[in-house]
Motif scaffolding. Structure first.
Motif, PDB file in Angstrom:
ATOM      1  N   PRO A  51      -8.573  35.631 -16.465  1.00  0.00           N
ATOM      2  CA  PRO A  51      -8.425  34.298 -17.058  1.00  0.00           C
ATOM      3  C   PRO A  51      -9.630  33.387 -16.826  1.00  0.00           C
ATOM      4  O   PRO A  51     -10.013  32.606 -17.690  1.00  0.00           O
ATOM      5  N   THR A  52     -10.249  33.508 -15.667  1.00  0.00           N
ATOM      6  CA  THR A  52     -11.442  32.707 -15.369  1.00  0.00           C
ATOM      7  C   THR A  52     -12.537  33.614 -14.829  1.00  0.00           C
ATOM      8  O   THR A  52     -12.256  34.585 -14.111  1.00  0.00           O
ATOM      9  N   ILE A  53     -13.781  33.306 -15.162  1.00  0.00           N
ATOM     10  CA  ILE A  53     -14.935  34.053 -14.660  1.00  0.00           C
ATOM     11  C   ILE A  53     -15.750  33.141 -13.743  1.00  0.00           C
ATOM     12  O   ILE A  53     -16.185  32.068 -14.151  1.00  0.00           O
ATOM     13  N   ARG A  54     -15.935  33.546 -12.497  1.00  0.00           N
ATOM     14  CA  ARG A  54     -16.684  32.744 -11.531  1.00  0.00           C
ATOM     15  C   ARG A  54     -18.167  32.802 -11.852  1.00  0.00           C
ATOM     16  O   ARG A  54     -18.644  33.755 -12.471  1.00  0.00           O
ATOM     17  N   PRO A  55     -18.915  31.789 -11.419  1.00  0.00           N
ATOM     18  CA  PRO A  55     -20.358  31.776 -11.708  1.00  0.00           C
ATOM     19  C   PRO A  55     -21.082  33.037 -11.276  1.00  0.00           C
ATOM     20  O   PRO A  55     -21.975  33.525 -11.977  1.00  0.00           O
ATOM     21  N   ARG A  56     -20.701  33.606 -10.133  1.00  0.00           N
ATOM     22  CA  ARG A  56     -21.389  34.816  -9.667  1.00  0.00           C
ATOM     23  C   ARG A  56     -21.029  36.041 -10.499  1.00  0.00           C
ATOM     24  O   ARG A  56     -21.670  37.080 -10.368  1.00  0.00           O
ATOM     25  N   GLU A  57     -19.990  35.924 -11.337  1.00  0.00           N
ATOM     26  CA  GLU A  57     -19.577  37.031 -12.199  1.00  0.00           C
ATOM     27  C   GLU A  57     -20.009  36.809 -13.641  1.00  0.00           C
ATOM     28  O   GLU A  57     -19.466  37.422 -14.546  1.00  0.00           O
ATOM     29  N   ILE A  58     -20.993  35.942 -13.844  1.00  0.00           N
ATOM     30  CA  ILE A  58     -21.408  35.599 -15.204  1.00  0.00           C
ATOM     31  C   ILE A  58     -21.933  36.817 -15.959  1.00  0.00           C
ATOM     32  O   ILE A  58     -21.838  36.899 -17.193  1.00  0.00           O
ATOM     33  N   GLY A  59     -22.492  37.783 -15.220  1.00  0.00           N
ATOM     34  CA  GLY A  59     -22.977  38.994 -15.868  1.00  0.00           C
ATOM     35  C   GLY A  59     -21.861  39.789 -16.531  1.00  0.00           C
ATOM     36  O   GLY A  59     -22.121  40.611 -17.419  1.00  0.00           O
TER      37      GLY A  59
END
Length: 217
Positions: free
Chosen positions: A166-174
């Motif tokens: 549901p949400t993507i954290r900044p460190r998982e932007i890739g």
């Protein structure tokens, strides 16, 4: 494993497997009885042999997907179904567990995404009727191969990992990059077999016009 095999047969109605497993030669087996992997240039040695099914995955690491595939391979061999196992690298704790009667091919491409040229070459040489791919990056390569290969085959993707949260954290932007590749290339597959209803709903939300091709086991 019968459930996955039954799903394959149901989804690949045109598929008629050849009742002839790979003929093992002395060069295929090491001194300790382990199935020896073949390189891409060695496929032509057995030109008479055309696999009914090719299973494509990155390696034989000790995960659940790899264990399930090995169990499925054993079932195929018992049913006299001609099958190839194609890995991008000869790596993992299960690499010595490939059943006899399976032609085990290693592309030696390092990273999965870099295996595209050699995978397309494999399709041209082996000309399988059906390709079953599992794990996300291997699935993307298999879809690109389906798009670019001259060998007309049916591609079935086994979906076993959540595509998006549901949400993507900044460190998982890739992760967004891989989701875009999934949206772009998964559409070239013929069938999708999900291991849960949750994954089926995710696939249906991404590919609304392919709902009839998405099933669960």
């Amino acid at each position: 494993m019968k459930s996955l095999w039954n799903a394959l047969r149901k989804r690949c109605r045109f598929f008629k497997y050849k009742a002839a497993t790979y003929k093992i030669s002395q060069d295929d087996i090491q001194d300790d009885g382990i199935n020896k992997p073949k390189k891409l240039h060695q496929i032509g040695v057995n030109s008479y042999y055309k696999p009914a099914i090719s299973i494509f995955l990155p390696n034989l690491n000790g995960g659940g997907a790899e264990k399930n595939i090995l169990t499925l391979l054993e079932y195929f061999v018992k049913q006299n179904i001609s099958v190839d196992l194609v890995c991008t690298s000869h790596y993992g704790a299960l690499r010595e567990k490939v059943p006899r009667g399976v032609r085990y091919i290693v592309l030696d491409s390092g990273r999965v995404i870099l295996s595209i040229p050699r995978y397309i070459s494999y399709l041209a040489l082996a000309r399988p009727q059906v390709v079953l791919s599992t794990l996300e990056r291997a699935n993307i390569v298999a879809c690109i191969g389906k798009l670019l290969s001259s060998n007309k085959h049916k591609l079935v993707l086994r979906i076993e990992n959540s595509i998006f949260e549901p949400t993507i954290r900044p460190r998982e932007i890739g992760r967004i990059f891989w989701i875009l590749l999934i949206v772009l290339f998964y559409r070239f597959a013929d069938e999708y077999i999900c291991i849960s209803h949750g994954l089926k709903r995710q696939m249906e939300s991404l590919f609304k016009n392919r709902c009839n091709n998405i099933s669960t086991i």
